[in-house]
Scaffold this motif. Structure first.
Motif, PDB file in Angstrom:
ATOM      1  N   ASP A 220      -6.985  -4.264  11.235  1.00  0.00           N
ATOM      2  CA  ASP A 220      -5.829  -4.254  10.329  1.00  0.00           C
ATOM      3  C   ASP A 220      -5.391  -2.805  10.109  1.00  0.00           C
ATOM      4  O   ASP A 220      -6.127  -2.010   9.537  1.00  0.00           O
ATOM      5  CB  ASP A 220      -6.205  -4.909   8.995  1.00  0.00           C
ATOM      6  CG  ASP A 220      -4.993  -5.108   8.081  1.00  0.00           C
ATOM      7  OD1 ASP A 220      -3.897  -4.631   8.426  1.00  0.00           O
ATOM      8  OD2 ASP A 220      -5.161  -5.733   7.010  1.00  0.00           O
ATOM      9  N   THR A 222      -3.033  -1.814   8.189  1.00  0.00           N
ATOM     10  CA  THR A 222      -2.668  -1.619   6.776  1.00  0.00           C
ATOM     11  C   THR A 222      -3.542  -2.512   5.897  1.00  0.00           C
ATOM     12  O   THR A 222      -3.072  -3.506   5.337  1.00  0.00           O
ATOM     13  CB  THR A 222      -1.182  -1.949   6.558  1.00  0.00           C
ATOM     14  OG1 THR A 222      -0.934  -3.287   7.039  1.00  0.00           O
ATOM     15  CG2 THR A 222      -0.286  -0.970   7.298  1.00  0.00           C
ATOM     16  N   PRO A 223      -4.822  -2.171   5.758  1.00  0.00           N
ATOM     17  CA  PRO A 223      -5.741  -3.046   5.020  1.00  0.00           C
ATOM     18  C   PRO A 223      -5.424  -3.164   3.533  1.00  0.00           C
ATOM     19  O   PRO A 223      -5.890  -4.096   2.883  1.00  0.00           O
ATOM     20  CB  PRO A 223      -7.102  -2.376   5.243  1.00  0.00           C
ATOM     21  CG  PRO A 223      -6.775  -0.945   5.531  1.00  0.00           C
ATOM     22  CD  PRO A 223      -5.494  -0.973   6.287  1.00  0.00           C
ATOM     23  N   ASN A 224      -4.626  -2.240   3.007  1.00  0.00           N
ATOM     24  CA  ASN A 224      -4.304  -2.284   1.578  1.00  0.00           C
ATOM     25  C   ASN A 224      -3.094  -3.165   1.259  1.00  0.00           C
ATOM     26  O   ASN A 224      -2.699  -3.281   0.100  1.00  0.00           O
ATOM     27  CB  ASN A 224      -4.057  -0.871   1.052  1.00  0.00           C
ATOM     28  CG  ASN A 224      -5.302  -0.006   1.139  1.00  0.00           C
ATOM     29  OD1 ASN A 224      -6.408  -0.491   0.922  1.00  0.00           O
ATOM     30  ND2 ASN A 224      -5.122   1.270   1.468  1.00  0.00           N
ATOM     31  N   ILE A 225      -2.501  -3.764   2.302  1.00  0.00           N
ATOM     32  CA  ILE A 225      -1.351  -4.649   2.105  1.00  0.00           C
ATOM     33  C   ILE A 225      -1.774  -6.069   2.461  1.00  0.00           C
ATOM     34  O   ILE A 225      -2.324  -6.313   3.541  1.00  0.00           O
ATOM     35  CB  ILE A 225      -0.149  -4.210   2.967  1.00  0.00           C
ATOM     36  CG1 ILE A 225       0.286  -2.794   2.597  1.00  0.00           C
ATOM     37  CG2 ILE A 225       1.005  -5.188   2.798  1.00  0.00           C
ATOM     38  CD1 ILE A 225       1.422  -2.265   3.442  1.00  0.00           C
ATOM     39  N   ASP A 226      -1.516  -7.006   1.577  1.00  0.00           N
ATOM     40  CA  ASP A 226      -1.864  -8.403   1.786  1.00  0.00           C
ATOM     41  C   ASP A 226      -0.681  -9.118   2.445  1.00  0.00           C
ATOM     42  O   ASP A 226       0.447  -9.055   1.940  1.00  0.00           O
ATOM     43  CB  ASP A 226      -2.201  -9.063   0.448  1.00  0.00           C
ATOM     44  CG  ASP A 226      -2.883 -10.412   0.629  1.00  0.00           C
ATOM     45  OD1 ASP A 226      -2.579 -11.095   1.630  1.00  0.00           O
ATOM     46  OD2 ASP A 226      -3.706 -10.774  -0.232  1.00  0.00           O
ATOM     47  N   ASP A 233       3.441  -8.001   7.323  1.00  0.00           N
ATOM     48  CA  ASP A 233       2.183  -7.268   7.486  1.00  0.00           C
ATOM     49  C   ASP A 233       1.288  -7.906   8.546  1.00  0.00           C
ATOM     50  O   ASP A 233       0.407  -7.243   9.089  1.00  0.00           O
ATOM     51  CB  ASP A 233       1.443  -7.202   6.150  1.00  0.00           C
ATOM     52  CG  ASP A 233       0.157  -6.396   6.239  1.00  0.00           C
ATOM     53  OD1 ASP A 233       0.246  -5.195   6.566  1.00  0.00           O
ATOM     54  OD2 ASP A 233      -0.924  -6.966   6.015  1.00  0.00           O
TER      55      ASP A 233
END
Length: 319
Positions: A220, A222-226, A233
């Motif tokens: 991932d 962008t692991p901070n975006i769900d 995402d």
């Protein structure tokens, strides 16, 4: 009936248990962050094959099967227990080593525990061993095992060296981003002799061929975006394509000293720089020639890993 004091104590214990169960595992300095090897291009992520290959190559040497043995086996009744510490150099200034949590000083430390046993099946002069290696400042471990067969051994009173061949494997665990398997084949030549009637010394030299097999998991960017909050995402997940096996070669020098049942082994391993190529079908483009403004994973990646050195000290018990 439960009194107020006991109720308070139960409440406190429940709070501690809840906090412990919800604790987030904190990444250590040497844990992998392979998302840094991907570049956002349009609505997707393109992974850098050359950086992935080079990182796996150097990490494979760090977690490669331990050697630490002369050619002589333990004998069919012998046991050996050992603990060791090793320091392996890496090309910390290279771009691919940005894929760990914190910058490295150029050396990675590992510790290992092993048990080894001499056998007479399927042939005399056999030896097997299993163990585990941990990469310091990380959650990475490797389970390891080997089989050794001595082609010639035991002629300690004659000017004849002992010669053995060995096959080994190492399987790395602790990362959800990569599966890394390292197989090895080596040939070792050694000579055992006594020192002052008190010690046995077994200096040895050998050559080792490593086969490193990296396999990417889903990463991932962008692991901070769900993705439940942002549907686009989902496009930020990517995988490095399966690559051809990475080949590395090592030269090893060492000596094993034994007093009674106590052993001390000192070894230096020198891995030659990487040069193997992941040859992609349908393209002759080298990844090193790809325009950074138009990244692509459809290119031939040459292992850019530098030469590496490993220095290991092992303490053990021979029975």
């Amino acid at each position: 009936m439960i009194g107020p004091t006991r109720l308070l104590a139960l409440a406190a214990l429940s709070t501690v248990a809840l906090g412990a169960s919800s604790r987030v595992v904190v990444a250590d300095d040497n844990d992998l962050v392979l998302s840094r090897l991907g570049t956002i291009s349009g609505n997707s992520v393109v992974g850098s094959n050359i950086n992935f290959r080079s990182l796996a190559s150097e990490l494979g040497v760090v977690m490669a099967p331990r050697l630490l043995e002369p050619a002589d086996t333990l004998g069919f009744g012998g046991f050996h227990f050992s603990a060791d510490v090793a320091f392996t150099s890496i090309s910390s200034d290279a771009a691919y080593w940005n894929a760990i949590e914190e910058p490295s000083d150029g050396t990675m430390a590992t510790t290992g525990l092993f048990v080894k046993k001499g056998m007479w099946l399927p042939l005399p002069s056999f030896e097997v061993g299993i163990g585990a290696v941990h990469l310091g400042s990380s959650h990475l471990w490797a389970s390891q095992g080997y089989v050794k067969f001595a082609l010639q051994e035991g002629y300690h009173d004659l000017p004849l060296p002992s010669v053995a061949v060995r096959g080994a494997a190492s399987r790395m665990m602790g990362s959800e981003q990569i599966d890394l398997t390292v197989a090895s084949v080596d040939v070792v030549v050694s000579k055992d002799f006594g020192i002052a009637g008190l010690f046995r010394a077994s200096p040895y030299i050998g050559w080792n061929w490593l086969i490193i097999v990296p396999r990417s998991e889903v990463i991932d960017k962008t692991p901070n975006i769900d993705s439940r909050d942002d549907a686009t995402d989902a496009n930020m997940n990517f995988v490095f394509g399966d690559q051809d096996d990475i080949i590395r070669q090592r030269i090893l020098l060492g000596t094993k000293l034994k007093y009674y049942i106590f052993t001390l082994t000192l070894e230096a391993d020198f891995a030659l720089a990487g040069s193997s190529v992941d040859d992609r079908a349908g393209t002759d483009m080298r990844c090193i020639d790809v325009d950074p403004s138009s990244p692509t994973s459809n290119c031939d990646a040459t292992d850019a890993a530098g030469a590496q050195a490993t220095f290991t000290t092992s303490l053990g018990l021979d029975f």
